[in-house]
Scaffold this motif. Structure first.
Motif, short mmCIF file in Angstrom:
data_model
loop_
_atom_site.label_atom_id
_atom_site.label_comp_id
_atom_site.label_asym_id
_atom_site.label_seq_id
_atom_site.Cartn_x
_atom_site.Cartn_y
_atom_site.Cartn_z
N SER A 184 0.77 -1.16 0.07
CA SER A 184 0.09 0.17 0.03
C SER A 184 0.82 1.26 0.10
N LEU A 185 0.28 2.26 -0.40
CA LEU A 185 0.89 3.60 -0.23
C LEU A 185 0.15 4.41 0.58
N VAL A 186 0.78 5.30 1.25
CA VAL A 186 -0.01 6.36 2.19
C VAL A 186 0.72 7.83 1.74
N LEU A 187 -0.23 8.92 2.36
CA LEU A 187 0.29 10.29 2.06
C LEU A 187 -0.24 11.01 2.92
N MET A 188 0.34 12.39 3.19
CA MET A 188 -0.24 13.46 3.88
C MET A 188 -0.51 14.42 2.56
N ALA A 189 -1.97 14.65 2.44
CA ALA A 189 -2.28 15.40 1.37
C ALA A 189 -2.51 17.08 1.95
N ARG A 211 -7.51 11.91 -4.51
CA ARG A 211 -8.98 11.26 -4.59
C ARG A 211 -9.42 10.79 -5.77
N SER A 212 -9.02 11.33 -6.93
CA SER A 212 -9.41 11.27 -8.39
C SER A 212 -8.68 9.78 -8.82
N PHE A 213 -7.42 9.63 -8.15
CA PHE A 213 -6.58 8.61 -8.50
C PHE A 213 -6.96 7.54 -7.89
N GLY A 214 -7.90 7.65 -6.87
CA GLY A 214 -8.33 6.32 -5.78
C GLY A 214 -7.84 6.49 -4.50
N PHE A 215 -7.05 7.16 -3.98
CA PHE A 215 -6.76 7.34 -2.55
C PHE A 215 -8.08 7.40 -1.80
N ARG A 216 -8.06 6.94 -0.64
CA ARG A 216 -8.84 6.99 0.49
C ARG A 216 -8.43 7.86 1.50
N GLU A 217 -9.41 8.67 2.07
CA GLU A 217 -9.17 9.51 3.12
C GLU A 217 -9.27 8.28 4.36
N VAL A 218 -8.13 8.78 5.06
CA VAL A 218 -8.01 7.66 6.40
C VAL A 218 -8.70 8.84 7.50
N ARG A 219 -8.06 9.97 7.77
CA ARG A 219 -8.45 11.07 8.69
C ARG A 219 -8.04 12.42 8.24
N ASP A 230 -4.42 22.70 7.25
CA ASP A 230 -5.37 21.34 7.11
C ASP A 230 -4.88 20.43 6.09
N GLY A 231 -4.74 18.83 6.74
CA GLY A 231 -4.28 18.05 5.85
C GLY A 231 -5.21 16.88 5.76
N VAL A 232 -4.78 16.02 4.95
CA VAL A 232 -5.66 14.73 4.94
C VAL A 232 -4.59 13.56 4.86
N GLU A 233 -4.85 12.64 5.78
CA GLU A 233 -3.90 11.37 5.64
C GLU A 233 -4.99 10.46 4.58
N MET A 234 -4.20 10.01 3.70
CA MET A 234 -4.78 8.98 2.67
C MET A 234 -4.15 7.84 2.46
#
Length: 182
Positions: free
Chosen positions: A136-141, A150-158, A171-175
């Motif tokens: 898997s991959l993770v990122l901080m958006a 989101r358009s690539f298919g990453f899912r929001e974690v929090r 503001d950030g989004v872990e994905m």
């Protein structure tokens, strides 16, 4: 006339152009999502090229007619994002069987957005991380990057807050993004 090059692995010689692209991208795109203070802070703290990614061969640039217009990559190391400041475990190699690879430092020049460059870099990250055995991959958006992921298919974690070294908080989004299909 210099020919278009397209997507390629970044080299140490690209560092000045990558840094300039990062700053230009933040200054072009962040004002749509953040105030002047947050934009200035991001332009200072999120735009330092990470040469470890380049040395690891996991960072890419998209070059058009001699100009670097997009950059980004993935990491097999523990650091999640540049603005976090130095951490004790930043250089630790991740275990592909149990830990996700990190998507890092994605930037597209403001006048080159919405042309598929970010998705092409993400597709390269997926291919190469999968080849190294990551599941898997993770990122901080940051907010400007969230629609791409989101358009690539990453899912929001929090949803979270990303503190920068000068006290500004973005503001950030872990994905996350699975690399395995079951």
């Amino acid at each position: 006339m210099i020919a278009a090059v397209g997507l390629r692995a970044a080299t140490r010689a690209d560092v000045p152009a990558i840094g300039e692209l990062m700053r230009r991208s933040v200054l072009d795109v962040f004002p749509r999502f953040h105030d002047d203070r947050a934009t200035a802070s991001a332009a200072r703290h999120l735009t330092v090229p990470d040469t470890v990614l380049i040395d690891d061969g996991t960072y890419y640039v998209h070059e058009e007619d001699g100009d670097v217009v997009a950059c980004g990559g993935w990491s097999k190391r523990d650091k999640l994002y540049t603005g976090s400041g130095p951490g004790a475990s930043d250089d630790r190699l991740l275990d592909p069987a149990t830990e996700p690879a990190r998507v890092r430092a994605m930037f597209v020049r403001g006048d080159w957005t919405r042309r598929g460059l970010g998705k092409a870099i993400l597709a390269r990250c997926v291919r190469d991380a999968r080849a190294e055995g990551f599941r898997s991959l993770v990122l901080m958006a940051t907010l400007p990057g969230e629609p791409l992921y989101r358009s690539f298919g990453f899912r929001e974690v929090r949803r979270t807050r990303v503190p920068l070294p000068d006290g500004v908080v973005l503001d950030g989004v872990e994905m996350d993004y699975p690399l395995t299909t079951s």
